[in-house]
Design a protein around this motif. Structure first.
Motif, mmCIF file in Angstrom:
data_model
loop_
_atom_site.group_PDB
_atom_site.id
_atom_site.type_symbol
_atom_site.label_atom_id
_atom_site.label_comp_id
_atom_site.label_asym_id
_atom_site.label_seq_id
_atom_site.Cartn_x
_atom_site.Cartn_y
_atom_site.Cartn_z
ATOM 1 N N ALA A 184 0.837 -1.204 0.000
ATOM 2 C CA ALA A 184 0.000 0.000 0.000
ATOM 3 C C ALA A 184 0.876 1.259 0.000
ATOM 4 O O ALA A 184 2.013 1.207 0.469
ATOM 5 N N PRO A 185 0.328 2.380 -0.533
ATOM 6 C CA PRO A 185 -1.052 2.607 -0.931
ATOM 7 C C PRO A 185 -1.382 1.953 -2.265
ATOM 8 O O PRO A 185 -0.615 2.054 -3.216
ATOM 9 N N ILE A 186 -2.538 1.322 -2.294
ATOM 10 C CA ILE A 186 -2.926 0.512 -3.431
ATOM 11 C C ILE A 186 -3.934 1.248 -4.316
ATOM 12 O O ILE A 186 -4.465 2.294 -3.946
ATOM 13 N N VAL A 187 -4.175 0.639 -5.485
ATOM 14 C CA VAL A 187 -5.285 1.044 -6.347
ATOM 15 C C VAL A 187 -6.220 -0.158 -6.435
ATOM 16 O O VAL A 187 -5.760 -1.295 -6.585
ATOM 17 N N VAL A 188 -7.520 0.079 -6.309
ATOM 18 C CA VAL A 188 -8.499 -1.003 -6.274
ATOM 19 C C VAL A 188 -9.366 -0.955 -7.532
ATOM 20 O O VAL A 188 -10.038 0.040 -7.796
ATOM 21 N N GLY A 189 -9.343 -2.042 -8.291
ATOM 22 C CA GLY A 189 -10.220 -2.190 -9.448
ATOM 23 C C GLY A 189 -11.370 -3.107 -9.079
ATOM 24 O O GLY A 189 -11.156 -4.172 -8.500
ATOM 25 N N VAL A 190 -12.591 -2.692 -9.399
ATOM 26 C CA VAL A 190 -13.783 -3.471 -9.035
ATOM 27 C C VAL A 190 -14.629 -3.690 -10.287
ATOM 28 O O VAL A 190 -14.892 -2.747 -11.037
ATOM 29 N N GLY A 191 -15.059 -4.926 -10.496
ATOM 30 C CA GLY A 191 -15.992 -5.241 -11.567
ATOM 31 C C GLY A 191 -17.275 -5.783 -10.972
ATOM 32 O O GLY A 191 -17.225 -6.715 -10.163
ATOM 33 N N VAL A 192 -18.417 -5.211 -11.346
ATOM 34 C CA VAL A 192 -19.707 -5.647 -10.808
ATOM 35 C C VAL A 192 -20.635 -5.970 -11.971
ATOM 36 O O VAL A 192 -20.874 -5.128 -12.840
ATOM 37 N N GLY A 193 -21.192 -7.205 -11.974
ATOM 38 C CA GLY A 193 -22.139 -7.592 -13.004
ATOM 39 C C GLY A 193 -21.561 -8.578 -13.991
ATOM 40 O O GLY A 193 -20.481 -9.145 -13.776
ATOM 41 N N GLY A 194 -22.300 -8.805 -15.085
ATOM 42 C CA GLY A 194 -21.867 -9.779 -16.085
ATOM 43 C C GLY A 194 -21.913 -11.187 -15.524
ATOM 44 O O GLY A 194 -22.844 -11.580 -14.828
ATOM 45 N N THR A 195 -20.874 -11.959 -15.836
ATOM 46 C CA THR A 195 -20.714 -13.313 -15.323
ATOM 47 C C THR A 195 -19.464 -13.327 -14.448
ATOM 48 O O THR A 195 -18.807 -12.305 -14.278
ATOM 49 N N MET A 196 -19.097 -14.507 -13.950
ATOM 50 C CA MET A 196 -17.924 -14.605 -13.082
ATOM 51 C C MET A 196 -16.687 -14.049 -13.779
ATOM 52 O O MET A 196 -15.966 -13.211 -13.227
ATOM 53 N N GLU A 197 -16.420 -14.522 -15.012
ATOM 54 C CA GLU A 197 -15.192 -14.102 -15.691
ATOM 55 C C GLU A 197 -15.280 -12.654 -16.177
ATOM 56 O O GLU A 197 -14.274 -11.937 -16.198
ATOM 57 N N LYS A 198 -16.484 -12.184 -16.536
ATOM 58 C CA LYS A 198 -16.631 -10.799 -16.977
ATOM 59 C C LYS A 198 -16.329 -9.837 -15.832
ATOM 60 O O LYS A 198 -15.668 -8.808 -16.020
ATOM 61 N N ALA A 199 -16.794 -10.175 -14.630
ATOM 62 C CA ALA A 199 -16.521 -9.317 -13.480
ATOM 63 C C ALA A 199 -15.024 -9.225 -13.217
ATOM 64 O O ALA A 199 -14.484 -8.145 -12.935
ATOM 65 N N ALA A 200 -14.330 -10.363 -13.331
ATOM 66 C CA ALA A 200 -12.888 -10.370 -13.078
ATOM 67 C C ALA A 200 -12.138 -9.542 -14.127
ATOM 68 O O ALA A 200 -11.207 -8.797 -13.803
ATOM 69 N N ILE A 201 -12.535 -9.667 -15.389
ATOM 70 C CA ILE A 201 -11.871 -8.905 -16.455
ATOM 71 C C ILE A 201 -12.119 -7.405 -16.278
ATOM 72 O O ILE A 201 -11.216 -6.582 -16.454
ATOM 73 N N GLY A 249 -6.928 5.134 -5.036
ATOM 74 C CA GLY A 249 -8.116 5.300 -5.867
ATOM 75 C C GLY A 249 -8.879 3.996 -5.985
ATOM 76 O O GLY A 249 -8.302 2.913 -5.881
ATOM 77 N N VAL A 250 -10.204 4.111 -6.174
ATOM 78 C CA VAL A 250 -11.065 2.947 -6.412
ATOM 79 C C VAL A 250 -11.784 3.176 -7.739
ATOM 80 O O VAL A 250 -12.508 4.170 -7.895
ATOM 81 N N ASN A 251 -11.572 2.281 -8.688
ATOM 82 C CA ASN A 251 -12.223 2.393 -9.995
ATOM 83 C C ASN A 251 -13.202 1.229 -10.156
ATOM 84 O O ASN A 251 -12.803 0.068 -10.083
ATOM 85 N N VAL A 252 -14.458 1.542 -10.379
ATOM 86 C CA VAL A 252 -15.513 0.528 -10.474
ATOM 87 C C VAL A 252 -16.077 0.515 -11.895
ATOM 88 O O VAL A 252 -16.410 1.565 -12.445
ATOM 89 N N GLU A 253 -16.173 -0.678 -12.477
ATOM 90 C CA GLU A 253 -16.832 -0.849 -13.773
ATOM 91 C C GLU A 253 -18.033 -1.770 -13.585
ATOM 92 O O GLU A 253 -18.000 -2.687 -12.754
ATOM 93 N N VAL A 254 -19.093 -1.534 -14.345
ATOM 94 C CA VAL A 254 -20.307 -2.335 -14.213
ATOM 95 C C VAL A 254 -20.745 -2.856 -15.580
ATOM 96 O O VAL A 254 -20.376 -2.302 -16.625
ATOM 97 N N PHE A 255 -21.576 -3.926 -15.556
ATOM 98 C CA PHE A 255 -22.061 -4.550 -16.790
ATOM 99 C C PHE A 255 -23.406 -5.210 -16.472
ATOM 100 O O PHE A 255 -23.612 -5.664 -15.337
#
Length: 280
Positions: A184-201, A249-255
């Motif tokens: 740390a200090p870290i950067v956090v990438g978050v994926g919400v939605g899609g399927t299991m692999e889509k969220a991870a990507i 920073g926290v960056n969130v992507e959704v699908f």
């Protein structure tokens, strides 16, 4: 139709691998300087000053900014009106990684089999995600991912009834558990939605979005701001030694997703969140 030769792709990818490992992007430098200005812990201030000094040394001496030069992850947007001449795109991208790691004297960290674990000797294969897009351009994002932080990432299949409260809890639990061991200090990438692999990507690609550039969806931007503030309230601090700057920073992507699910993936990057982008 536009044509690009494979040698041009090989040379560009090689340069990008060296650049990503030698120079930290402007947004990350900005984030660390901001953290250094606001950090309340004396230990934290000293650690952040040392990090910034390390980047200057690496740039001046043209050496890697971290001993872990990562496993290369690529996001490739391929224009449907583009023609690749002299070979195929996948081979050219992998050859570029091998050339970059050889020419740049970068540590080779990839093993050919997860059980036998023999080093491939050229840091390939890279993990490549392709997207076919309109136009005649080739857009390449390179993310050399160190595994100190990668190992602290997590994925969970929540129930729809868990809602945004469940997403917040899972992200914060992952940050609290992982950040002390993730440089740390870290950067956090978050994926919400899609399927299991889509969220991870999505969580992985979110790490390539510059610090300070929020998601354009209002409620997702609000979620990013909440997660950043709540994560820093843990007091974990730089290198886990206490302080007010645990997360840059926290960056969130959704699908869109299925009515029966709510996949959430959290991908953590250390303070050396390397990412380079180029369009040919």
């Amino acid at each position: 139709m536009k044509k690009i030769g494979v040698q041009q792709i090989i040379d560009q990818v090689a340069q990008m691998c060296i650049e990503a490992n030698t120079f930290l992007s402007d947004d990350m430098i900005w984030g660390l300087r901001r953290a250094a200005e606001t950090e309340e812990s004396e230990n934290g201030k000293e650690i952040l000053a040392t990090m910034l000094s390390n980047f200057e040394i690496a740039e001046n001496k043209n050496i890697p900014i971290c001993q872990d030069t990562g496993m290369v992850v690529m996001f490739v947007a391929f224009g449907q009106d583009l023609i690749i001449e002299g070979g195929n795109l996948g081979d050219a991208l992998q050859a570029g990684v091998a050339k970059g790691y050889e020419d740049g004297y970068l540590r080779k960290s990839v093993v050919s089999d997860p059980f036998i674990r023999t080093n491939t000797g050229n840091n390939t294969p890279a993990v490549i995600h392709y997207e076919i897009v309109p136009g005649d351009r080739l857009k390449i994002k390179i993310l050399p991912k160190g595994f100190g932080s990668e190992n602290t990432s997590a994925l969970k299949m929540l129930k729809p009834s868990d809602g945004i409260a469940g997403v917040k809890d899972f992200v914060l639990q992952t940050v609290e558990k992982g950040s002390p061991n993730a440089c740390a200090p870290i950067v956090v990438g978050v994926g919400v939605g899609g399927t299991m692999e889509k969220a991870a990507i999505m969580a992985k690609e979110a790490l390539t979005r510059p610090l300070g550039k929020h998601n354009q969806i209002a409620h997702v931007e609000a979620l990013e701001e909440y997660l950043l503030e709540a994560s820093n309230a843990f007091g974990i601090g730089p290198m886990g030694l206490g302080g007010t700057n645990t997360v840059l920073g926290v960056n969130v992507e959704v699908f869109p997703t299925h009515i029966a699910g709510l996949p959430v993936a959290v991908n953590i990057a250390c303070y050396v969140n390397r990412h380079v982008e180029r369009e040919l």
